[in-house]
Motif scaffolding. Structure first.
Motif, short mmCIF file in Angstrom:
data_model
loop_
_atom_site.label_atom_id
_atom_site.label_comp_id
_atom_site.label_asym_id
_atom_site.label_seq_id
_atom_site.Cartn_x
_atom_site.Cartn_y
_atom_site.Cartn_z
N LYS A 170 -10.20 9.94 1.10
CA LYS A 170 -10.80 9.31 -0.08
C LYS A 170 -11.02 10.34 -1.19
O LYS A 170 -11.55 11.42 -0.97
CB LYS A 170 -12.14 8.68 0.31
N GLY A 171 -10.57 9.98 -2.38
CA GLY A 171 -10.70 10.86 -3.53
C GLY A 171 -9.51 11.77 -3.75
O GLY A 171 -9.44 12.45 -4.79
N LYS A 172 -8.57 11.80 -2.82
CA LYS A 172 -7.40 12.66 -2.95
C LYS A 172 -6.23 11.92 -3.62
O LYS A 172 -6.24 10.70 -3.77
CB LYS A 172 -6.98 13.19 -1.58
N THR A 173 -5.21 12.68 -3.98
CA THR A 173 -4.09 12.16 -4.78
C THR A 173 -3.45 10.92 -4.19
O THR A 173 -3.19 9.93 -4.89
CB THR A 173 -3.01 13.26 -4.92
N GLY A 174 -3.15 10.95 -2.89
CA GLY A 174 -2.42 9.86 -2.27
C GLY A 174 -3.29 8.82 -1.60
O GLY A 174 -2.78 7.98 -0.85
N TYR A 175 -4.58 8.84 -1.87
CA TYR A 175 -5.47 7.86 -1.23
C TYR A 175 -5.36 6.51 -1.93
O TYR A 175 -5.47 6.41 -3.15
CB TYR A 175 -6.93 8.33 -1.27
N VAL A 176 -5.11 5.48 -1.13
CA VAL A 176 -5.09 4.11 -1.62
C VAL A 176 -5.96 3.28 -0.69
O VAL A 176 -5.74 3.28 0.52
CB VAL A 176 -3.66 3.53 -1.65
N PRO A 177 -6.98 2.60 -1.23
CA PRO A 177 -7.85 1.80 -0.36
C PRO A 177 -7.05 0.79 0.44
O PRO A 177 -6.04 0.26 -0.03
CB PRO A 177 -8.80 1.10 -1.35
N ASN A 178 -7.51 0.53 1.66
CA ASN A 178 -6.77 -0.43 2.49
C ASN A 178 -6.91 -1.84 1.95
O ASN A 178 -7.87 -2.16 1.24
CB ASN A 178 -7.22 -0.34 3.95
N ASN A 179 -5.95 -2.67 2.26
CA ASN A 179 -5.93 -4.06 1.80
C ASN A 179 -5.77 -5.01 2.98
O ASN A 179 -5.20 -6.09 2.84
CB ASN A 179 -4.79 -4.26 0.79
N TRP A 180 -6.25 -4.60 4.14
CA TRP A 180 -6.07 -5.39 5.35
C TRP A 180 -6.99 -6.60 5.40
O TRP A 180 -7.96 -6.70 4.65
CB TRP A 180 -6.32 -4.53 6.60
N GLN A 181 -6.71 -7.46 6.36
CA GLN A 181 -7.56 -8.62 6.61
C GLN A 181 -8.73 -8.22 7.51
O GLN A 181 -8.85 -7.09 7.96
CB GLN A 181 -6.72 -9.75 7.20
N SER A 182 -9.61 -9.17 7.79
CA SER A 182 -10.87 -8.87 8.46
C SER A 182 -10.70 -8.71 9.97
O SER A 182 -9.72 -9.17 10.57
CB SER A 182 -11.88 -9.98 8.19
N ARG A 228 0.83 -1.21 0.00
CA ARG A 228 0.00 0.00 0.00
C ARG A 228 0.87 1.25 0.00
O ARG A 228 0.59 2.21 -0.72
CB ARG A 228 -0.92 -0.02 1.22
N ALA A 229 1.91 1.23 0.81
CA ALA A 229 2.79 2.40 0.89
C ALA A 229 3.47 2.69 -0.44
O ALA A 229 3.62 3.85 -0.84
CB ALA A 229 3.84 2.18 1.98
N ALA A 230 3.89 1.63 -1.14
CA ALA A 230 4.53 1.82 -2.44
C ALA A 230 3.55 2.43 -3.44
O ALA A 230 3.92 3.30 -4.24
CB ALA A 230 5.06 0.48 -2.96
N GLU A 231 2.31 2.00 -3.39
CA GLU A 231 1.30 2.54 -4.30
C GLU A 231 1.01 4.01 -3.97
O GLU A 231 0.80 4.82 -4.89
CB GLU A 231 0.02 1.72 -4.23
N ILE A 232 1.00 4.37 -2.69
CA ILE A 232 0.85 5.78 -2.32
C ILE A 232 1.96 6.61 -2.95
O ILE A 232 1.73 7.67 -3.52
CB ILE A 232 0.85 5.94 -0.78
#
Length: 287
Positions: free
Chosen positions: A165-177, A108-112
């Motif tokens: 959400k909707g901003k340049t550096g926003y990346v949806p989380n990919n965490w577990q439940s 996630r950090a790399a994608e940000i």
């Protein structure tokens, strides 16, 4: 000293994740602030615990350290944090789970970083890594770098300008439940606590739903006393704990020294709460 007479803080962070004090510095500050019992709950890692325990033993400090961790989870596409207290940090299942969490965090950090660079914010990824100092890279590290390099006035405004959400550096989380996190905490012998419930800025309806589903997933307690909090918020969280038959916990969510938040600050113990440290499981863990 009876535990109800102690100053307790069960939620704080060191440089093992996105805190700004090393584990020894964190312990020293807690002792200076007269905290008697502390839990270090770094994000998705227990790497700071051995150093903290070693420092306490070497200096013979009058403080009890509770092994903890704060796990990031995904609930209906929202970041929800679950604190594990009195965990066994050497539990193989926990170690494997946290290793996977750190891989997800790094992805996630790399994608940000890629999204910020595409928008013309150059060097953010490497800059954030320099702030992390070897810890798993987080949005907090990005926020500090962006604020210090003039992209926003402060860390808080970075999140509004770049990370929401909707901003340049926003990346949806990919965490577990939530369910998986609670299960792992229990396998490690610990108790699962819903962290800073009112901090998610949910409506009253959605907060009630979150707390109810946390309980249904096997959760043990919720934080009812926070570092910054109104009396109405505290009363509401205590009521939610009773309605869902959950124990209460407390924590400053300390990351760095500042005027508003500090270790042990505002950690009152209001009456009428079924505190987590009063449970038989807690008592057997620290006996």
């Amino acid at each position: 000293m009876e535990i109800q007479d102690s100053l307790i803080d069960l939620h704080c962070h060191s440089t093992a994740s996105d805190g700004q004090l090393t584990p020894p510095e964190l312990i020293s500050r807690a002792v200076a602030n007269q905290v008697n019992i502390i839990a270090i709950t770094d994000h998705d890692t227990v790497a700071g615990l051995p150093m903290a325990h070693g420092y306490i033993a070497a200096q013979n400090l009058p403080i009890k350290l509770i092994n903890g961790v704060e796990i990031s989870t995904n609930w209906k596409n929202h970041d929800i944090h679950i604190v594990g207290l009195n965990i066994d940090p050497t539990c193989p299942e926990l170690e494997n789970f946290l290793s996977t969490q750190r891989e997800l965090r790094n992805e996630r950090a790399a994608e940000i970083g890629r999204r910020l660079e595409k928008a013309g914010v150059l060097g953010a990824y490497d800059g954030a890594k320099s702030y992390a100092g070897g810890a798993a890279l987080s949005r907090g590290h990005y926020a500090r770098w962006l604020a210090d390099n003039g992209y926003a006035k402060c860390v808080g405004s970075v999140f509004k300008k770049y990370m929401s959400k909707g901003k340049t550096g926003y990346v949806p989380n990919n965490w577990q439940s939530i369910e998986k996190a609670i299960s792992i905490i229990h396998l490690a012998g610990g108790q699962a606590v819903l962290a800073h419930p009112s901090g998610y800025k949910f409506s009253a309806k959605w907060l009630r739903r979150l707390v109810r589903e946390f309980k249904e997933a096997g959760g043990d307690a919720i934080e009812v006393v926070l570092g910054q909090q109104s009396l109405n918020d505290r009363a509401n969280l205590i009521a939610l704990s009773h309605q869902n038959e959950l124990m209460g916990s407390l924590g400053s969510d300390f990351h760095f020294p500042g005027g508003w938040l500090d270790l042990g600050k505002n950690m009152y113990q209001p009456k009428g709460v079924n505190w987590i440290w009063e449970s038989e499981k807690w008592k057997s863990n620290i006996a």
